[in-house]
Design a protein around this motif. Structure first.
Motif, PDB file in Angstrom:
ATOM      1  N   LEU A 220       0.878  -1.221   0.139  1.00 41.75           N
ATOM      2  CA  LEU A 220      -0.003  -0.079   0.069  1.00 41.75           C
ATOM      3  C   LEU A 220       0.854   1.449  -0.125  1.00 41.75           C
ATOM      4  O   LEU A 220       0.602   2.232  -0.765  1.00 41.75           O
ATOM      5  N   GLY A 221       1.900   1.221   0.897  1.00 41.41           N
ATOM      6  CA  GLY A 221       2.689   2.435   0.869  1.00 41.41           C
ATOM      7  C   GLY A 221       3.476   2.615  -0.520  1.00 41.41           C
ATOM      8  O   GLY A 221       3.634   3.650  -0.970  1.00 41.41           O
ATOM      9  N   LEU A 222       4.005   1.462  -1.177  1.00 41.67           N
ATOM     10  CA  LEU A 222       4.560   1.676  -2.555  1.00 41.67           C
ATOM     11  C   LEU A 222       3.665   2.174  -3.525  1.00 41.67           C
ATOM     12  O   LEU A 222       3.977   2.989  -4.473  1.00 41.67           O
ATOM     13  N   THR A 223       2.405   1.740  -3.342  1.00 42.96           N
ATOM     14  CA  THR A 223       1.383   2.115  -4.438  1.00 42.96           C
ATOM     15  C   THR A 223       1.168   3.492  -4.374  1.00 42.96           C
ATOM     16  O   THR A 223       1.028   4.432  -5.093  1.00 42.96           O
ATOM     17  N   ALA A 224       1.090   4.049  -2.906  1.00 40.28           N
ATOM     18  CA  ALA A 224       0.805   5.482  -2.754  1.00 40.28           C
ATOM     19  C   ALA A 224       1.953   6.271  -3.043  1.00 40.28           C
ATOM     20  O   ALA A 224       1.655   7.349  -3.690  1.00 40.28           O
ATOM     21  N   MET A 225       3.185   5.715  -2.895  1.00 39.47           N
ATOM     22  CA  MET A 225       4.232   6.876  -3.436  1.00 39.47           C
ATOM     23  C   MET A 225       4.029   6.714  -5.035  1.00 39.47           C
ATOM     24  O   MET A 225       4.371   7.872  -5.496  1.00 39.47           O
ATOM     25  N   ALA A 227       1.425   6.644  -6.938  1.00 39.40           N
ATOM     26  CA  ALA A 227       0.334   7.553  -7.327  1.00 39.40           C
ATOM     27  C   ALA A 227       0.908   9.026  -7.213  1.00 39.40           C
ATOM     28  O   ALA A 227       0.619   9.879  -7.932  1.00 39.40           O
ATOM     29  N   VAL A 228       1.582   9.172  -6.104  1.00 38.62           N
ATOM     30  CA  VAL A 228       1.987  10.818  -5.847  1.00 38.62           C
ATOM     31  C   VAL A 228       2.930  11.017  -6.755  1.00 38.62           C
ATOM     32  O   VAL A 228       3.144  11.970  -7.226  1.00 38.62           O
ATOM     33  N   ALA A 229       3.889  10.260  -7.134  1.00 35.74           N
ATOM     34  CA  ALA A 229       4.783  10.561  -8.004  1.00 35.74           C
ATOM     35  C   ALA A 229       4.548  10.703  -9.526  1.00 35.74           C
ATOM     36  O   ALA A 229       4.686  11.567 -10.144  1.00 35.74           O
ATOM     37  N   THR A 230       3.276   9.889  -9.876  1.00 37.23           N
ATOM     38  CA  THR A 230       2.738  10.016 -11.287  1.00 37.23           C
ATOM     39  C   THR A 230       2.018  11.431 -11.213  1.00 37.23           C
ATOM     40  O   THR A 230       1.828  11.851 -12.269  1.00 37.23           O
ATOM     41  N   SER A 231       1.192  11.618 -10.279  1.00 39.46           N
ATOM     42  CA  SER A 231       0.398  12.806 -10.270  1.00 39.46           C
ATOM     43  C   SER A 231       1.507  14.005 -10.439  1.00 39.46           C
ATOM     44  O   SER A 231       1.036  15.097 -11.153  1.00 39.46           O
ATOM     45  N   TYR A 232       2.834  13.991  -9.512  1.00 42.39           N
ATOM     46  CA  TYR A 232       3.522  15.162  -9.624  1.00 42.39           C
ATOM     47  C   TYR A 232       3.977  15.330 -11.089  1.00 42.39           C
ATOM     48  O   TYR A 232       4.298  16.353 -11.480  1.00 42.39           O
ATOM     49  N   THR A 233       4.414  14.085 -11.584  1.00 41.54           N
ATOM     50  CA  THR A 233       4.888  14.280 -13.089  1.00 41.54           C
ATOM     51  C   THR A 233       3.864  14.787 -14.014  1.00 41.54           C
ATOM     52  O   THR A 233       4.208  15.560 -15.066  1.00 41.54           O
ATOM     53  N   LEU A 234       2.636  14.358 -13.765  1.00 46.47           N
ATOM     54  CA  LEU A 234       1.394  14.890 -14.631  1.00 46.47           C
ATOM     55  C   LEU A 234       1.292  16.307 -14.719  1.00 46.47           C
ATOM     56  O   LEU A 234       1.116  17.142 -15.501  1.00 46.47           O
ATOM     57  N   SER A 235       1.406  16.932 -13.133  1.00 45.42           N
ATOM     58  CA  SER A 235       1.142  18.135 -13.164  1.00 45.42           C
ATOM     59  C   SER A 235       2.398  19.116 -13.548  1.00 45.42           C
ATOM     60  O   SER A 235       2.264  20.302 -13.847  1.00 45.42           O
ATOM     61  N   THR A 236       3.648  18.649 -13.484  1.00 42.21           N
ATOM     62  CA  THR A 236       4.657  19.558 -13.956  1.00 42.21           C
ATOM     63  C   THR A 236       5.359  19.078 -15.324  1.00 42.21           C
ATOM     64  O   THR A 236       6.199  19.960 -15.828  1.00 42.21           O
ATOM     65  N   ALA A 237       4.791  18.243 -15.858  1.00 43.82           N
ATOM     66  CA  ALA A 237       5.211  17.633 -17.481  1.00 43.82           C
ATOM     67  C   ALA A 237       4.909  18.858 -18.490  1.00 43.82           C
ATOM     68  O   ALA A 237       3.849  19.259 -18.125  1.00 43.82           O
ATOM     69  N   PRO A 238       5.607  19.330 -19.439  1.00 41.04           N
ATOM     70  CA  PRO A 238       5.037  20.180 -20.439  1.00 41.04           C
ATOM     71  C   PRO A 238       3.779  19.675 -21.094  1.00 41.04           C
ATOM     72  O   PRO A 238       3.894  18.188 -21.426  1.00 41.04           O
ATOM     73  N   THR A 239       2.958  20.364 -21.634  1.00 41.88           N
ATOM     74  CA  THR A 239       1.897  20.064 -22.398  1.00 41.88           C
ATOM     75  C   THR A 239       2.093  20.130 -23.973  1.00 41.88           C
ATOM     76  O   THR A 239       1.035  19.728 -24.589  1.00 41.88           O
ATOM     77  N   HIS A 240       3.054  20.645 -24.474  1.00 45.27           N
ATOM     78  CA  HIS A 240       3.294  20.777 -25.751  1.00 45.27           C
ATOM     79  C   HIS A 240       4.901  20.487 -26.020  1.00 45.27           C
ATOM     80  O   HIS A 240       5.693  20.293 -25.082  1.00 45.27           O
ATOM     81  N   TYR A 241       5.051  20.386 -27.271  1.00 43.48           N
ATOM     82  CA  TYR A 241       6.450  19.755 -27.865  1.00 43.48           C
ATOM     83  C   TYR A 241       7.409  21.045 -27.771  1.00 43.48           C
ATOM     84  O   TYR A 241       6.794  21.826 -28.302  1.00 43.48           O
ATOM     85  N   ILE A 242       8.502  20.749 -27.015  1.00 48.33           N
ATOM     86  CA  ILE A 242       9.397  21.999 -27.106  1.00 48.33           C
ATOM     87  C   ILE A 242      10.577  21.339 -27.880  1.00 48.33           C
ATOM     88  O   ILE A 242      11.315  20.534 -27.260  1.00 48.33           O
ATOM     89  N   PRO A 243      10.932  21.918 -28.964  1.00 46.98           N
ATOM     90  CA  PRO A 243      12.381  21.590 -29.818  1.00 46.98           C
ATOM     91  C   PRO A 243      13.567  21.733 -28.967  1.00 46.98           C
ATOM     92  O   PRO A 243      13.784  22.962 -28.503  1.00 46.98           O
TER      93      PRO A 243
END
Length: 290
Positions: A220-225, A227-243
């Motif tokens: 459960l702890g690993l699953t929560a970690m 999930a948090v890492a995935t959410s952080y990545t989705l929120s900080t990842a660029p939404t368009h291509y940057i050459p």
């Protein structure tokens, strides 16, 4: 005889049926019946009391976790034995400091020679000898438990007997057809130098449940970690291509930069003074009448 109507009087009422056994009661009965023999067998496979106890207890932990399905198995003892053997003969134990060296050898020289000869066999030969000669399984059952064909199990047994006969004088003195009987007697009579008594069934079952709870919390702890890492990545990842920027490179043949020289700080101050002060600028050369 009791008085009429008193409890226990011969009234012809049927006796109360015994209470049904719980899964824990059945597990404890299986453990009490099979654990002592399995512990001795695991010791003959490893030469280490601690590893033998760990192997047997882990096998029963797995059995308790699979209890609804295992209780329907036609041979639950064979299932637990196979799990204990697999864990005891795992090659990863040689990297563990606690199981790197065997225990104190048996006091009897004949037992010491026999145990040393068994431990010098390859793990699969050791397991085949213990199943066929030590426990008394027939060759097809031995082959099935070692996941081999019957001819392969027979060839392993013959090679193991030859290796044991080369190290055990008592075995070399008998013909090959009687070696199994001699080994069965000697393995059953071997007296270890350490006590081989399994822990109570209740303690083993409780430690297995505790281990399962710990693993559940870890998952459960690993699953929560994750999930948090995935959410952080989705929120900080660029939404368009940057050459990506092309790396810089030197180009030969380009003429040097020419043109007016850059003003120094002193020259810039003089330039600003001439522009801002008419008395010292063009108005002085071309005065105008007021």
């Amino acid at each position: 005889p009791g008085a009429p109507g008193a409890p226990g009087a011969d009234s012809g009422d049927p006796a109360e049926p015994p209470a049904p056994l719980t899964p824990a009661d059945v597990f404890d009965a299986l453990y009490d019946r099979a654990a002592p023999a399995l512990l001795r067998q695991a010791y003959l496979l490893t030469g280490r009391r601690a590893l033998a106890m760990e192997s047997v207890e882990r096998a029963f932990h797995l059995a308790w976790n699979r209890w609804p399905a295992l209780i329907a198995d036609p041979d639950p003892v064979g299932w637990v034995r196979s799990a204990a053997y697999e864990y005891a003969l795992s090659p990863w134990h040689q990297f563990r400091r606690a199981h790197r060296h065997p225990d104190k050898p048996p006091a009897d020289p004949a037992d010491r020679i026999l145990l040393d000869a068994m431990l010098q066999l390859s793990p699969m030969h050791r397991r085949t000898v213990l199943l066929y000669d030590g426990i008394g399984l027939d060759l097809p059952d031995t082959a099935a438990e070692t996941e081999a064909t019957t001819p392969t199990a027979g060839n392993r047994l013959l090679r193991a007997h030859a290796e044991l006969a080369a190290r055990i004088p008592e075995l070399a003195a008998v013909p090959p057809e009687k070696q199994s009987a001699v080994l069965r007697h000697r393995l059953g009579a071997l007296r270890p130098s350490v006590p081989l008594e399994p822990r109570p069934a209740v303690a083993v079952r409780g430690s297995g449940e505790h281990r399962t709870r710990l693993w559940g919390r870890a998952v459960l702890g690993l699953t929560a970690m994750i999930a948090v890492a995935t959410s952080y990545t989705l929120s900080t990842a660029p939404t368009h291509y940057i050459p990506p920027l092309a790396p810089g490179a030197s180009v030969s043949g380009v003429p040097p930069l020419s043109g007016p020289q850059h003003l120094t700080q002193r020259s810039k101050e003089l330039h600003d003074k001439l522009r801002n002060d008419p008395e010292a600028g063009p108005a002085r050369l071309a005065p105008k009448a007021e």
